[in-house]
Design a protein around this motif. Structure first.
Motif, PDB file in Angstrom:
ATOM      1  N   GLU A 572       0.842  -1.207   0.000  1.00 43.70           N
ATOM      2  CA  GLU A 572       0.000   0.000   0.000  1.00 43.70           C
ATOM      3  C   GLU A 572       0.876   1.255   0.000  1.00 43.70           C
ATOM      4  O   GLU A 572       0.597   2.231  -0.699  1.00 43.70           O
ATOM      5  N   ILE A 574       3.755   1.718  -1.359  1.00 44.18           N
ATOM      6  CA  ILE A 574       4.318   2.002  -2.695  1.00 44.18           C
ATOM      7  C   ILE A 574       3.208   2.424  -3.659  1.00 44.18           C
ATOM      8  O   ILE A 574       3.294   3.464  -4.306  1.00 44.18           O
ATOM      9  N   VAL A 575       2.120   1.636  -3.746  1.00 48.06           N
ATOM     10  CA  VAL A 575       1.114   1.929  -4.777  1.00 48.06           C
ATOM     11  C   VAL A 575       0.364   3.226  -4.472  1.00 48.06           C
ATOM     12  O   VAL A 575      -0.171   3.868  -5.369  1.00 48.06           O
ATOM     13  N   SER A 576       0.387   3.651  -3.194  1.00 47.86           N
ATOM     14  CA  SER A 576      -0.283   4.927  -2.861  1.00 47.86           C
ATOM     15  C   SER A 576       0.647   6.094  -3.158  1.00 47.86           C
ATOM     16  O   SER A 576       0.270   7.255  -3.086  1.00 47.86           O
ATOM     17  N   GLY A 577       1.914   5.750  -3.464  1.00 44.69           N
ATOM     18  CA  GLY A 577       2.887   6.812  -3.775  1.00 44.69           C
ATOM     19  C   GLY A 577       3.517   7.397  -2.525  1.00 44.69           C
ATOM     20  O   GLY A 577       4.431   8.218  -2.599  1.00 44.69           O
ATOM     21  N   ARG A 578       3.103   6.957  -1.357  1.00 41.68           N
ATOM     22  CA  ARG A 578       3.668   7.548  -0.135  1.00 41.68           C
ATOM     23  C   ARG A 578       5.128   7.095   0.049  1.00 41.68           C
ATOM     24  O   ARG A 578       5.939   7.777   0.651  1.00 41.68           O
ATOM     25  N   ALA A 580       8.608   5.634  -1.908  1.00 45.39           N
ATOM     26  CA  ALA A 580       9.256   5.402  -3.219  1.00 45.39           C
ATOM     27  C   ALA A 580       9.703   3.944  -3.274  1.00 45.39           C
ATOM     28  O   ALA A 580      10.365   3.458  -2.337  1.00 45.39           O
ATOM     29  N   ALA A 581       9.324   3.271  -4.349  1.00 41.17           N
ATOM     30  CA  ALA A 581       9.676   1.847  -4.472  1.00 41.17           C
ATOM     31  C   ALA A 581      11.183   1.653  -4.272  1.00 41.17           C
ATOM     32  O   ALA A 581      11.624   0.702  -3.615  1.00 41.17           O
ATOM     33  N   ASP A 619       1.747  -6.728 -10.046  1.00 39.45           N
ATOM     34  CA  ASP A 619       1.669  -5.263 -10.061  1.00 39.45           C
ATOM     35  C   ASP A 619       3.020  -4.659 -10.430  1.00 39.45           C
ATOM     36  O   ASP A 619       3.981  -4.723  -9.650  1.00 39.45           O
ATOM     37  N   ARG A 621       4.110  -1.810 -10.329  1.00 39.94           N
ATOM     38  CA  ARG A 621       4.570  -0.724  -9.456  1.00 39.94           C
ATOM     39  C   ARG A 621       5.470  -1.248  -8.324  1.00 39.94           C
ATOM     40  O   ARG A 621       6.260  -0.517  -7.749  1.00 39.94           O
TER      41      ARG A 621
END
Ligand SMILES: CCc1ccc([C@H](C)CC(=O)N[C@@H]2O[C@H](CO)[C@@H](O)[C@H](O)[C@H]2O)cc1
Length: 817
Positions: A572, A574-578, A580-581, A619, A621
């Motif tokens: 969550e 990473i995919v929420s952008g909070r 950085a991968a 995914d 991302r």
């Protein structure tokens, strides 16, 4: 006529080849050119057997003549794993055998792949029994392991749409080269019927008039010691009908009726009950327990000289009860001594109390077996009478000690009145056992203080502890040859039978070269696991990923859901952008877990793990950052490949719930670092490896009790922690079920409104500790140093040490030299 002692075939490549071809031709009846893979495997196995046979016969003779006190280990489960390599290791002929097969143009790996592991157990308890009999043979202690030869072992697990499906485990389909049937030693086991009293020359006696019988046919399996020439026996009983075929009925044309008694009888050893913590109270299960215990006790008594005085029984044998499953053996021995050997009750009871000891393996109240007096009275009427008398005399003693404290009497009575009149098997085992032990320090303390406090007070000195252990032969020497070579090169080969010698590795933790070599071994083990999982399940392991492994039975107290919430939190983020991968430490999360078929919530959690896995793995991302693998059918063979490859060992049960754990020991001994709670044997692992080399999180047992006492409201933790709320909400949203909110709703609502094992309460501490794991893993050299210290400081967790503790504290059965 002095027969020449049996000598094995020549310990040479030639000798091995000759014996192999002889077995192929004479035992399998085929030439090499026309042999099938199974023919070659069977002939090879028989050849290894032949090299052990002389020792087996010699050892049995030695034990018979020595008349020394031995251990009869009574266990309803033995999770043996594959036998070929372990038996080969014990002979010390691995190199010769490999070379011999090469000369025959055979790859020994192809032979290994043929072997089906005997899955005659569910999990921890069954595997522990297998480790213990291995250690007893290596220590040279006279021991027979007694159990049941289930025709079908633990089910084979497959996944359909991520859901567990059970397949029958027909492990005997191609026959087993490791078993020796002895129909001539079959014993008649009785059931049902009624009891009657009769006058025996002025003495009133009772006798059992059973209604039906079955035959218990023993199958012997070798249990070789490591390079010590010793071979003990595992004796597993198989049920056969006394009269397998009723010709008269058959000739009357009722063919089914003609074989009904056969099928009925053989059902007894047909299949292992796949539950590992919630007894179903099924009649067949009680039949299984009495069947193997009565056969085992009868078998041992029959092995004694005809003129043996039963009063000396405690000098010859200790029956170790592996949990309550074999405790029906107590009234059985009393029945034999009183009804058959016409001993006075008091004398018989005195003997019985010295001949049994009980190991408890659980803390969950629902896992403690109780049998209704209705069922017991119907199946084993004489045994129920004996249990009643044992209880009456016990309660007389309790009254003498504590006066008329009715509450205490009711709490201690072997017979419980609610919800229905039933026998509490753990209480019977505690009253009858010479000793009662838990399987880790914390567990034994909780047994004394919380589970059986009244009994601990009533029987000072009866309660003790023996912390579990694992055999270093299978779980280091065999499953991690790379690490074994590294250790032996550094400190010599003695560690395999004296694991505390690993302590000598401590200094090597400071040696950069050794650290590099150690890291190379771990990397090679990961590649080997990759090859296995690719061939087995068509999945890939990514290089450079931390292998975060959680393998054990699926149970809510073990908290696979806490592990899953960590994964969903990472995802969550990473995919929420909070997050950085690129800031996330690449991890592959590996699960292995079977759920009892009737355990609905456990099966739902398996479904959710696979659902989360397929979304995360597809995914883009999170590609290269997060991966979830759940190879089906976790068993001993897969454990032998997974554990040596692991970086992080997940031991995250709620404190006070996991009696010990043994996987935790295997991971630490193979250089994985542990993230865990202060539960079971984790406490002793952390004490030995040091706080710097263990990722501790969560509440301690007293803190759990305190939170429970003041009222635990899981929803409050959900409200209070953003990360937790986002992870839970993502699951609830249907993100892992194609938008369908209903599929996993029961899991989410259970956590929010019940959460008996406080997943939500320990979440934030767990996530915080996992962040420390990421930070630590970034410094590979320091991580490796810590891993080496884990190996060096975990020699204590050898099952050889456990056996020495049992001998010293409970059995007093010195090795026979
Ligand atoms: C269905 C009845 C039943 C109940 C309990 C059990 C076993 C006791 C469960 C079990 O395997 N317990 C595990 O035993 C291991 C060996 O001591 C421990 O390390 C584990 O902590 C414990 O869960 C099996 C079947």
């Amino acid at each position: 006529l002095a027969l020449a002692p049996v000598t094995g075939p020549a310990s040479s490549v030639d000798g091995f080849v000759r014996q192999f071809l002889r077995n192929l031709n004479y035992e399998r009846g085929v030439p090499l050119s026309a042999s099938t893979p199974n023919d070659r495997y069977m002939a090879f196995a028989m050849t290894v057997r032949d090299y052990l046979m002389a020792r087996w016969l010699e050892d049995q003779k030695r034990q018979r003549e020595a008349q020394a006190k031995g251990v009869a280990y009574l266990s309803a489960e033995y999770l043996l794993g594959r036998q070929l390599d372990n038996n080969l290791l014990a002979t010390g002929l691995s190199e010769i055998a490999t070379a011999a097969m090469e000369t025959c143009g055979i790859d020994i790996d192809d032979l290994r792949a043929q072997e089906v592991e005997p899955g005659l157990g569910n999990g921890g308890l069954g595997r522990l029994a297998a480790c213990f009999i291995d250690s007893l043979a290596t220590l040279g202690v006279p021991n027979t392991g007694y159990g049941i030869r289930y025709e079908y072992g633990i089910f084979r697990q497959t996944f359909e749409d991520g859901q567990q499906v059970e397949q029958p485990d027909s492990w005997l389909r191609l026959g087993s080269p490791w078993e020796f049937p002895h129909p001539e030693a079959a014993r008649t086991i009785s059931f049902g019927g009624h009891t009657e009293t009769y006058d025996d020359e002025g003495t009133e006696r009772s006798r059992w008039v059973p209604a039906w019988n079955v035959l218990a046919v023993p199958y012997n399996y070798m249990v070789p010691g490591y390079l010590n020439g010793r071979v003990n026996t595992l004796r597993l009983w198989s049920a056969k009908a006394t009269n397998s075929f009723d010709l008269r009925v058959f000739n009357s044309g009722d063919y089914e009726e003609a074989v009904r008694s056969q099928t009925f009888a053989e059902n007894i050893s047909k299949v292992l009950y796949p539950e590992d913590s919630t007894p179903q109270g099924k009649e067949l299960r009680l039949q299984q327990q009495y069947f193997f215990v009565a056969a085992s006790i009868g078998d041992f008594l029959a092995s004694l000289p005809a003129d043996f005085d039963p009063a000396n029984l405690p000098d010859r044998i200790i029956f170790q009860l592996n949990d309550t499953h074999p405790v029906i053996g107590v009234p059985e021995l009393m029945r034999v001594l009183v009804d058959e050997k016409k001993m006075a009750w008091e004398d018989a009871w005195g003997i019985t109390q010295k001949c049994f000891a009980y190991t408890c393996h659980t803390l969950l109240p629902e896992a403690l077996e109780v049998w209704s007096v209705d069922l017991l009275g119907r199946l084993l009427p004489r045994h129920l009478e004996i249990i009643y008398r044992i209880n009456d005399e016990f309660l007389v003693e309790v009254r003498e000690r504590f006066g008329d404290d009715e509450m205490r009497i009711r709490n201690m009575s072997i017979i419980s009145e609610f919800p229905d009149r039933s026998v509490r098997m753990a209480f019977l085992a505690t009253v009858a056992g010479a000793k009662v032990n838990g399987v880790a320090e914390l567990h034994s303390q909780l047994l004394r203080e919380k589970v059986l406090p009244d009994f601990n007070e009533f029987y000072p000195g009866k309660f003790t502890n023996v912390t579990n252990g694992v055999t270093p032969r299978r779980f280091v020497r065999l499953s991690n040859p790379g690490l074994s070579t590294l250790i032996t090169e550094a400190i010599g080969p003695g560690w395999v039978t004296d694991l505390e010698r690993l302590r000598e590795l401590e200094t090597y933790a400071e040696d950069t070269q050794f650290r590099d070599a150690f890291a190379q071994v771990k990397a090679a083990n990961k590649r080997r696991l990759g090859d296995v999982l690719r061939a087995r399940d068509g999945v890939e392991i990514s290089d450079g990923h931390m292998l975060d492994v959680m393998v054990k039975r699926l149970h809510e107290y073990k908290r696979q859901m806490l592990k899953l919430l960590h994964i969903v939190t990472e995802y969550e983020g990473i995919v929420s952008g909070r997050v950085a991968a690129s800031d996330v430490q690449p991890r592959t999360f590996v699960f292995g877990a079977k759920a009892a078929p009737g355990y609905v919530m456990a099966k739902r959690i398996i479904h959710l793990i696979n659902a989360v896995g397929s979304v995360v793995n597809d995914d883009p991302r999170v590609e290269g950052r997060l991966k979830v693998l759940f190879p089906p059918n976790y068993n001993v063979t897969l454990a032998e490949r997974l554990i040596p490859a692991a970086d992080l060992s997940e031991q995250i049960s709620l404190a006070g719930k996991e009696a010990s754990g043994t996987g935790n020991m295997k991971f630490a001994l193979n250089g994985a670092l542990t993230i865990g709670t202060d539960d079971g044997a984790n406490v002793e692992i952390r004490e030995l490896v040091g706080d710097d080399n263990f990722f501790l999180f969560g509440m301690s047992e007293p803190e759990v009790e305190a939170l429970w006492a003041r009222g635990y409201k899981p929803a409050e933790f959900y409200q209070a922690d953003d990360g937790l709320r986002r992870a839970m909400d993502l699951i609830a949203s249907g993100a892992f079920s194609g938008g369908d909110k209903t599929v996993f709703e029961p899991i989410v609502s259970n956590l929010l409104y019940d959460d008996r094992f406080m997943v939500l309460a320990d979440y934030s501490s767990y996530i915080a500790e996992q962040a420390k794991v990421d930070a630590a893993y970034a410094d590979q050299d320091a991580w490796t140093r810590s891993a080496i210290l884990n190996v060096a400081r975990c020699g204590f967790f050898s099952s050889d040490r456990s056996m020495r503790d049992y001998i010293e504290r409970i059995w007093h059965t010195p090795p026979v030299i």
